[in-house]
Scaffold this active site. Structure first.
Site: not given
Ligand code: CTP
Ligand code: CA
Length: 225
Positions: A33-34
């Site tokens: 994810t980020n």
């Protein structure tokens, strides 16, 4: 009362917004994810609703309350976001893509948790590219007015203009990240075919709701003009 008295520049306009990160699963307990917080997209959803728009917000995994009066669809992966956006896009007048969509996902999803025991070397993962949701919406036969975002660490104007051309959208909103990820303050650079404009005009960081209201006002003027 204040809301009832203020002008509604987006009355009768429908706006679709993507927000937050996406999560690309590796196995049932892990993924890529980020650091996108979703705050900018949620602030735009709130500002657009305040301005009278009918707003649909497609959100990746974030912990934020749904702005009042906004229809929210929660998704997890880029593919899920794509599949939620595409049928909705044709039904909206404006599409604002603030989501930090993962560019790649693991090519293979492990059905079970990958175990450390017995492995002599660390596992490596093949990645495959996710569809570009904004470019796909802009390529629809009758696309909504498309606004893209560009979070860059350098050469903001140059990268934003390159995205304007590559994704064939009329407006890209640039910001310098990841310094802005998760923060409440931000400063934006609006890039279109005619040139560039800082928001706020002095280029100093301001809170995301004020920025969102200014951006929504700008979009309303573009739709009217
Ligand atoms: N975007 C999208 N779908 C993707 C990737 C990006 O809809 N798979 C949208 C984002 O929501 C944003 C715009 O495209 O509005 C620009 O995203 P960005 O990540 O900056 O552009 P990329 O084309 O992915 O380029 P790069 O990450 O290499 O800078
Ligand atoms: Ca990207």
């Amino acid at each position: 009362l204040i809301a009832a008295l203020s002008p509604k520049p987006l009355a009768g306009v429908s706006m679709l917004i993507t927000a937050g990160p996406t999560f690309e699963a590796i196995d049932p307990v892990r993924g890529i994810t980020n650091l996108s917080s979703g705050k900018m997209g949620f602030a735009i959803a709130r500002a657009a609703r305040e301005a009278g728009a009918a707003v649909t917000l497609i959100a990746g995994p974030v912990h934020l309350p749904t702005p009042r009066g906004v229809a929210r669809i929660d998704v997890r992966s880029a593919q899920q976001m794509h599949d939620a956006v595409m049928p909705a896009a044709a039904q909206h007048d404006v599409f604002v893509a603030t989501a930090a969509v993962a560019d790649w996902r693991p090519a293979n999803l492990s059905a079970h948790k990958i175990k450390k025991a017995g492995k002599k070397v660390a596992p490596s993962f093949e990645l495959t590219e996710n569809a570009d949701i904004l470019a796909a919406v802009a390529a629809l036969p009758e696309p909504p007015y498309c606004v893209g975002f560009a979070a860059e660490s350098e050469k903001l104007a140059q990268h934003a203009r390159e995205k304007l051309l590559r994704k064939k959208v009329p407006l890209i909103v640039g910001n310098l990240g990841p310094a802005t990820f998760g923060r409440d303050d931000n400063a934006l650079l609006l890039v279109d075919a005619d040139g560039e404009r800082a928001l706020p005009e002095d280029g100093r960081a301001t809170d995301k709701l004020s920025l969102a209201r200014a951006l929504v006002g700008d979009i309303a003027r573009r739709l009217a003009g």
